[in-house]
Enzyme design. Structure first.
Site, PDB file in Angstrom:
ATOM      1  CE1 TYR A   1       8.730   5.227   3.054  1.00  0.00           C
ATOM      2  CE2 TYR A   1       7.144   7.046   3.066  1.00  0.00           C
ATOM      3  CZ  TYR A   1       7.638   5.880   3.625  1.00  0.00           C
ATOM      4  OH  TYR A   1       7.066   5.364   4.749  1.00  0.00           O
TER       5      TYR A   1
ATOM      6  N   PRO B   1       0.796  -1.233   0.000  1.00  0.00           N
ATOM      7  CG  PRO B   1      -0.184  -1.138   2.108  1.00  0.00           C
ATOM      8  CD  PRO B   1       0.500  -2.083   1.161  1.00  0.00           C
ATOM      9  CG  ASN B   2      -0.344   4.249   1.209  1.00  0.00           C
ATOM     10  OD1 ASN B   2      -1.332   4.739   0.664  1.00  0.00           O
ATOM     11  ND2 ASN B   2      -0.414   3.675   2.397  1.00  0.00           N
TER      12      ASN B   2
ATOM     13  CB  ALA C   1       1.245   0.400   6.811  1.00  0.00           C
TER      14      ALA C   1
ATOM     15  CG  HIS D   1      10.873  -1.933   5.354  1.00  0.00           C
ATOM     16  ND1 HIS D   1       9.519  -1.914   5.163  1.00  0.00           N
ATOM     17  CD2 HIS D   1      11.149  -3.062   6.049  1.00  0.00           C
ATOM     18  CE1 HIS D   1       8.992  -2.991   5.720  1.00  0.00           C
ATOM     19  NE2 HIS D   1       9.959  -3.717   6.259  1.00  0.00           N
TER      20      HIS D   1
ATOM     21  NE  ARG E   1       3.723   6.673   1.720  1.00  0.00           N
ATOM     22  CZ  ARG E   1       4.028   5.460   2.138  1.00  0.00           C
ATOM     23  NH1 ARG E   1       4.565   4.590   1.325  1.00  0.00           N
ATOM     24  NH2 ARG E   1       3.791   5.122   3.384  1.00  0.00           N
TER      25      ARG E   1
ATOM     26  CG  ASN F   1       8.286  -1.744   0.789  1.00  0.00           C
ATOM     27  OD1 ASN F   1       7.648  -1.818   1.834  1.00  0.00           O
ATOM     28  ND2 ASN F   1       8.957  -0.663   0.441  1.00  0.00           N
TER      29      ASN F   1
ATOM     30  CD  GLU G   1      10.329  -7.156   6.776  1.00  0.00           C
ATOM     31  OE1 GLU G   1      10.471  -8.294   7.317  1.00  0.00           O
ATOM     32  OE2 GLU G   1      10.045  -6.140   7.422  1.00  0.00           O
TER      33      GLU G   1
ATOM     34  NE  ARG H   1       9.594   6.637   8.750  1.00  0.00           N
ATOM     35  CZ  ARG H   1       8.703   6.336   7.808  1.00  0.00           C
ATOM     36  NH1 ARG H   1       8.891   5.294   7.018  1.00  0.00           N
ATOM     37  NH2 ARG H   1       7.622   7.082   7.664  1.00  0.00           N
TER      38      ARG H   1
HETATM   39  C1  DQA Z   1       8.000   1.285   4.251  1.00  0.00           C
HETATM   40  C2  DQA Z   1       7.982   1.544   5.762  1.00  0.00           C
HETATM   41  C3  DQA Z   1       6.596   1.290   6.321  1.00  0.00           C
HETATM   42  O1  DQA Z   1       6.592   1.537   7.717  1.00  0.00           O
HETATM   43  C4  DQA Z   1       5.602   2.218   5.665  1.00  0.00           C
HETATM   44  O2  DQA Z   1       4.309   1.957   6.148  1.00  0.00           O
HETATM   45  C5  DQA Z   1       5.650   2.168   4.187  1.00  0.00           C
HETATM   46  C6  DQA Z   1       6.948   2.104   3.526  1.00  0.00           C
HETATM   47  C7  DQA Z   1       9.359   1.641   3.620  1.00  0.00           C
HETATM   48  O3  DQA Z   1       9.586   1.207   2.496  1.00  0.00           O
HETATM   49  O4  DQA Z   1      10.169   2.356   4.226  1.00  0.00           O
HETATM   50  O5  DQA Z   1       4.628   2.269   3.508  1.00  0.00           O
HETATM   51  O6  DQA Z   1       7.763  -0.084   4.019  1.00  0.00           O
END
Ligand code: DQA
Length: 140
Positions: free
Chosen positions: A22, A9-10, A74, A97, A17, A71, A95, A104
């Protein structure tokens, strides 16, 4: 070699964003660079904002790809369903990020999916994806 990138998501809004966290580059643009870096690897890409679609994708690719770079956004922090999906397949999952989640908010420090993954890479910006692919290649 065939590797699947799965973004949650996102992450469709990368570049727009929270660019201070990011970065300013969209994922599609980065994907071109990534494919150039690994000319001998077929890199497939999927993004969804929907938990069930991410689970379906892991089921779909989790038995015949050489690796999955995930990735989960959240969902990382609370999706037990995603954790079960990773455990249900036999393709190694890394995994990733973009941000260093440990620098954070408190809630980002815990990942429910990490125990099901082969390893975790975080904090290197989009380069986290390249590092994850290198790690998967080194498993071979
Ligand atoms: C993320 C870190 C997560 O906490 C966050 O919700 C994201 C992006 C990252 O790539 O740093 O959507 O996965």
């Amino acid at each position: 070699m065939r590797i699947q990138i799965v973004n949650g998501p996102n992450l469709n809004l990368l570049g727009i964003r929270e660019p201070e966290i990011y970065g300013k580059k969209g994922f599609e643009q980065y994907l071109h660079q990534l494919r150039d870096m690994f000319p001998n690897v077929r890199i497939d890409y999927f993004q969804s904002n929907v938990e069930g679609e991410l689970i379906n994708m892991i089921h779909e690719v989790g038995f015949d790809r050489d690796g999955i770079v995930l990735n989960a956004g959240a969902y990382t922090h609370y999706s037990l369903a995603l954790m079960d999906a990773i455990k249900s397949v036999n393709t190694p999952v890394v995994e990733v990020h973009i941000s260093n989640v440990h620098q954070r908010e408190e809630f980002r420090r815990h990942s429910v999916i990490s125990p099901a993954c082969k390893g975790v890479i975080c904090g290197f910006g989009l380069d986290s994806y390249r590092l994850a692919i290198e790690a998967l290649l080194n498993l071979k």
